[in-house]
Design a protein around this motif. Sequence first.
Motif, PDB file in Angstrom:
ATOM      1  N   PRO A  39       2.250   9.517  10.535  1.00 48.42           N
ATOM      2  CA  PRO A  39       1.694   8.570  10.051  1.00 48.42           C
ATOM      3  C   PRO A  39       1.388   7.054  10.882  1.00 48.42           C
ATOM      4  O   PRO A  39       2.260   7.076  11.674  1.00 48.42           O
ATOM      5  CB  PRO A  39       1.759   8.549   8.935  1.00 48.42           C
ATOM      6  N   VAL A  40       0.510   6.645  11.017  1.00 47.20           N
ATOM      7  CA  VAL A  40       0.173   5.234  11.714  1.00 47.20           C
ATOM      8  C   VAL A  40      -0.429   3.988  10.745  1.00 47.20           C
ATOM      9  O   VAL A  40      -0.751   4.328  10.080  1.00 47.20           O
ATOM     10  CB  VAL A  40      -0.898   5.723  12.795  1.00 47.20           C
ATOM     11  N   ILE A  41       0.489   3.230  10.735  1.00 47.90           N
ATOM     12  CA  ILE A  41       0.220   2.347   9.944  1.00 47.90           C
ATOM     13  C   ILE A  41       0.099   1.285  10.595  1.00 47.90           C
ATOM     14  O   ILE A  41       0.943   0.378  11.662  1.00 47.90           O
ATOM     15  CB  ILE A  41       1.828   1.614   8.862  1.00 47.90           C
ATOM     16  N   ASP A  42      -1.128   0.543  10.629  1.00 52.10           N
ATOM     17  CA  ASP A  42      -1.619  -0.963  11.170  1.00 52.10           C
ATOM     18  C   ASP A  42      -1.264  -1.731  10.949  1.00 52.10           C
ATOM     19  O   ASP A  42      -1.572  -2.217   9.227  1.00 52.10           O
ATOM     20  CB  ASP A  42      -3.035  -0.906  11.414  1.00 52.10           C
ATOM     21  N   LEU A  43      -0.370  -2.556  11.608  1.00 54.89           N
ATOM     22  CA  LEU A  43       0.412  -3.950  11.347  1.00 54.89           C
ATOM     23  C   LEU A  43      -0.354  -4.815  11.817  1.00 54.89           C
ATOM     24  O   LEU A  43      -0.036  -6.750  11.814  1.00 54.89           O
ATOM     25  CB  LEU A  43       1.463  -3.844  11.718  1.00 54.89           C
ATOM     26  N   ARG A  44      -1.862  -4.691  12.586  1.00 53.63           N
ATOM     27  CA  ARG A  44      -2.005  -6.299  14.114  1.00 53.63           C
ATOM     28  C   ARG A  44      -2.576  -7.070  12.456  1.00 53.63           C
ATOM     29  O   ARG A  44      -2.861  -8.052  13.244  1.00 53.63           O
ATOM     30  CB  ARG A  44      -3.444  -5.384  14.435  1.00 53.63           C
ATOM     31  N   TYR A  45      -3.220  -6.923  11.269  1.00 51.72           N
ATOM     32  CA  TYR A  45      -3.833  -7.861   9.854  1.00 51.72           C
ATOM     33  C   TYR A  45      -2.496  -8.298  10.406  1.00 51.72           C
ATOM     34  O   TYR A  45      -2.662 -10.079   9.516  1.00 51.72           O
ATOM     35  CB  TYR A  45      -4.280  -7.517   8.943  1.00 51.72           C
ATOM     36  N   THR A  49       4.661 -12.757  13.412  1.00 52.00           N
ATOM     37  CA  THR A  49       6.211 -12.857  12.947  1.00 52.00           C
ATOM     38  C   THR A  49       6.963 -12.005  11.721  1.00 52.00           C
ATOM     39  O   THR A  49       8.404 -12.024  10.471  1.00 52.00           O
ATOM     40  CB  THR A  49       6.780 -14.500  12.205  1.00 52.00           C
ATOM     41  N   GLU A  50       5.938 -11.419  10.914  1.00 53.85           N
ATOM     42  CA  GLU A  50       5.627 -10.872   9.010  1.00 53.85           C
ATOM     43  C   GLU A  50       6.110  -9.501  10.649  1.00 53.85           C
ATOM     44  O   GLU A  50       6.408  -8.343   9.208  1.00 53.85           O
ATOM     45  CB  GLU A  50       4.419 -11.003   8.512  1.00 53.85           C
ATOM     46  N   ARG A  51       5.401  -8.933  11.398  1.00 55.77           N
ATOM     47  CA  ARG A  51       5.473  -7.338  11.421  1.00 55.77           C
ATOM     48  C   ARG A  51       6.916  -6.453  11.366  1.00 55.77           C
ATOM     49  O   ARG A  51       6.440  -5.395  11.216  1.00 55.77           O
ATOM     50  CB  ARG A  51       5.156  -7.142  12.901  1.00 55.77           C
ATOM     51  N   GLU A  52       7.712  -6.858  11.831  1.00 56.21           N
ATOM     52  CA  GLU A  52       9.402  -6.754  11.949  1.00 56.21           C
ATOM     53  C   GLU A  52       9.900  -5.794  10.475  1.00 56.21           C
ATOM     54  O   GLU A  52       9.980  -5.113   9.926  1.00 56.21           O
ATOM     55  CB  GLU A  52       9.581  -6.897  12.860  1.00 56.21           C
TER      56      GLU A  52
END
Length: 62
Positions: A39-45, A49-52
């Motif tokens: 699965p791929v989860i797009d975290l670009r939005y 600082t919140e991605r990790e």
Amino acid sequence: MEETFNKLRDRHETLRTTFVIVEGDLLQVISPSLTIVVPVIDLRYLPATEREAETRHPKNRF
């Protein structure tokens, strides 16, 4: 990455092996085919600082 995992799976029976209990006996089952989906989860939005923190969230584990 998904293609690589699936090629490895094709070459190695151990990666397609599961164990089941039938009438009290443990049996090895080798699946002739199995598809591994990554699965791929797009975290670009999210801000950087919140991605990790989001990757560590239990809902994102599979």
